[in-house]
Write a protein that holds these residues in place. Structure first.
Motif, short mmCIF file in Angstrom:
data_model
loop_
_atom_site.label_atom_id
_atom_site.label_comp_id
_atom_site.label_asym_id
_atom_site.label_seq_id
_atom_site.Cartn_x
_atom_site.Cartn_y
_atom_site.Cartn_z
N ARG A 125 0.82 -1.22 0.00
CA ARG A 125 0.00 0.00 0.00
C ARG A 125 0.85 1.27 0.00
O ARG A 125 0.42 2.32 -0.48
N VAL A 146 -2.03 -7.08 -2.70
CA VAL A 146 -2.44 -6.66 -4.04
C VAL A 146 -1.50 -5.54 -4.47
O VAL A 146 -1.33 -4.55 -3.76
N GLU A 148 -0.62 -2.71 -7.30
CA GLU A 148 -1.27 -1.97 -8.38
C GLU A 148 -0.40 -0.83 -8.91
O GLU A 148 -0.90 0.06 -9.60
N ASN A 169 -5.88 -15.41 1.39
CA ASN A 169 -5.60 -15.02 0.01
C ASN A 169 -6.04 -13.58 -0.20
O ASN A 169 -6.79 -13.02 0.60
N ALA A 170 -5.55 -12.98 -1.26
CA ALA A 170 -5.92 -11.61 -1.61
C ALA A 170 -7.06 -11.65 -2.62
O ALA A 170 -6.96 -12.31 -3.66
N GLU A 171 -8.14 -10.98 -2.30
CA GLU A 171 -9.31 -10.86 -3.18
C GLU A 171 -9.90 -12.21 -3.57
O GLU A 171 -10.52 -12.35 -4.62
N GLY A 172 -9.69 -13.23 -2.74
CA GLY A 172 -10.20 -14.55 -3.06
C GLY A 172 -9.49 -15.20 -4.23
O GLY A 172 -10.02 -16.14 -4.84
N LYS A 173 -8.25 -14.76 -4.54
CA LYS A 173 -7.57 -15.21 -5.75
C LYS A 173 -6.22 -15.86 -5.51
O LYS A 173 -5.93 -16.92 -6.05
N VAL A 177 -1.78 -10.62 -5.89
CA VAL A 177 -2.45 -10.20 -7.12
C VAL A 177 -1.64 -9.05 -7.70
O VAL A 177 -1.40 -8.04 -7.03
N ARG A 179 -1.37 -6.34 -10.83
CA ARG A 179 -2.37 -5.79 -11.73
C ARG A 179 -1.82 -4.66 -12.59
O ARG A 179 -1.44 -3.61 -12.09
N ARG A 204 -1.71 -14.25 -9.03
CA ARG A 204 -2.69 -13.97 -10.08
C ARG A 204 -2.19 -12.73 -10.83
O ARG A 204 -2.14 -11.64 -10.26
N GLU A 206 -2.73 -10.06 -13.57
CA GLU A 206 -3.90 -9.50 -14.24
C GLU A 206 -3.53 -8.41 -15.23
O GLU A 206 -4.20 -7.39 -15.34
#
Length: 469
Positions: A125, A146, A148, A169-173, A177, A179, A204, A206
């Motif tokens: 973050r 996550v 970003e 897990n992050a964001e259910g993934k 993640v 991105r 994941r 993305e």
């Protein structure tokens, strides 16, 4: 009575001849199909499904055939325990990728088990575009994130940083993640990812560009999963000197070690893929694929389907890899191209200087290419075990060589170096027609997950250029 016996004897002889002819025809069709007995029996079960009378009558024969060929049914395979060992010891400072040049003007964020910032999720973050995140060696439990940022470097320092999902897990993934940015990730281990949709991944991805160096993916439902680019392919994934192993969901669902969606390009070098649970070692829908100098071996206890699959075609260079299919395979083909329909404007496969091994004693196929491709070029490959090529379109073969098990040093331990050479195992230089396709190897895989440059031109067929003692 004599006439009755004579009629009965003739009937028995006729039945015996018919049975023998049927068996011979079945054996011929089986050999021509390139399928394993287990696959054919699974197909027969599927065709009989919903016809209880036929199933009952055929059950004794099906049981006998499955016992003879060591081919358990789908239901029986679902009950077979997929044994996942503990992850290997955490790598020390001498076993990780060295740091690369620091991006100009980058701020360095430090995560450590006992420092001011102890959680990776927190620094995800805080970090800004262009920064560097250094994660000190250690175990990080239930620390998901996550990312970003538009551009970021993330690396383990002092040894590998191990991320143990522990049910989070992050964001259910996934554990991470990533991105829509340009990310360079090195020296991170992703272990134990789970998600309710059964696609829990180490990463994941993305969209954007992701480069992985010296990373480990172990005992996740899916090792790494990338999303599809819509409407046009633009993303790129680069995997270097990494290991993917023991991806598994349960007895009836795919667990791919590496799943790449519709993106622009996939490059994999110097990496080790092994022990997938029902899924594939590598499955890529990318439009451009460059798979060089890797080891894709399912090994004892593995249950992978395809070792390498390009379901939608594209342009694929498969050069200098060790690729092995285990007896417990869920699919008879080692390499598959176009099985789900061609999607890209150009669909051509170049497969050269690989060592292709089929450990299944009752058949299989080294290469299966669906109709509609732009052609296949296969050159200087070493083929070990039963099987052949099933290519529906134009196939150009240059100096592919078959070897017996005794021609190899220690195949039972995945040592596929040639034990002896002969004129037939010599590398054949390729004509100018193929040089534009970059089919001549300039390196080879070195276990456990790196490469070594060749000193000059290759001299042997296959992936390994080590001369016999």
């Amino acid at each position: 009575m004599s006439a009755h016996r004579s009629w009965f004897a003739r009937a028995l002889v006729a039945c015996a001849i018919l049975a023998a002819a049927t068996a011979l025809l079945g054996w011929y069709l089986y050999r021509q199909s390139g399928r394993t007995p287990g696959e054919l029996l699974d197909y027969a079960d599927h065709r009989m499904d919903g016809h209880p009378v036929v199933e009952t009558l055929a059950a004794p024969v099906m049981h006998l055939l499955r016992s003879t060929f060591g081919a358990p049914s789908v239901a029986d395979r679902a009950r077979i325990r997929f044994v996942i060992p503990p992850p290997p010891p955490r790598r020390g400072a001498s076993e990780i990728a060295p740091p690369e040049r620091m991006p100009p003007g980058a701020r360095v964020w430090r995560v450590s088990p006992d420092g001011p910032i102890r959680r990776i999720g927190e620094v995800a973050r805080l970090a800004r575009d262009g920064d560097v995140v250094e994660i000190e060696a250690g175990d990080y439990h239930q620390d998901v994130a996550v990312w970003e940022q538009a551009r970021l470097t993330i690396r383990g320092v002092g040894g590998a940083a191990r991320l143990l999902a522990g049910g989070r897990n992050a964001e259910g993934k996934a554990i991470w993640v990533i991105r829509n940015g340009d990310f360079d990730v090195a020296n991170i281990d992703f272990i134990g990812a789970r998600a309710s949709d059964r696609n829990g991944a180490g990463i994941r991805f993305e969209g954007g560009r992701l480069r992985l160096r010296r990373c480990l993916f172990w005992n996740n439902q899916m090792g790494l999963v990338s999303s599809n680019d819509n409407p046009a392919p633009r993303s790129e994934l680069i995997v270097e000197d990494s290991e993917f192993a023991y991806s598994y969901v349960d007895g009836q669902h795919w667990g791919h070690n590496l799943y790449v969606g519709s993106m622009r390009a996939l490059t994999v070098t110097g990496s080790y893929f092994h022990h997938a649970g029902i899924g594939h070692l590598i499955k890529s829908r990318a439009t451009i694929n460059d798979i060089r100098y890797n080891r894709l071996t399912d090994e004892v206890g593995g249950r992978a389907s395809y070792e390498l699959e390009f379901p939608n075609g594209g342009v694929a260079h498969v050069i200098g890899n060790i690729i092995q299919q285990q007896i417990g395979t869920e699919n008879s083909a080692v390499v598959s191209f176009g099985a789900e329909g061609y999607k890209w404007p150009v669909n051509t496969l170049y497969i050269a200087s690989n060592t292709l091994v089929n450990d299944h004693p009752y058949g299989g196929t080294f290469l299966r290419v669906a109709h509609g491709s732009g052609g296949v070029v296969s050159a200087n490959n070493l083929l070990v075990g039963p099987g052949g090529y099933q290519v529906a379109d134009r196939l150009t073969v240059v100096n592919d060589v078959r070897a017996d098990w005794e021609d190899l040093r220690m195949p039972a331990r995945q040592d596929y170096r040639l034990a002896r050479t002969a004129a037939r195992t010599a590398y054949q230089p390729l004509s100018d027609e193929f040089q534009g396709a970059r089919l001549t190897p300039d390196a080879q895989y070195v276990h456990p997950h790196t490469t070594r440059r060749l000193n000059g031109a290759p001299s042997l067929v296959g992936a390994l250029q080590d001369q016999p003692p």
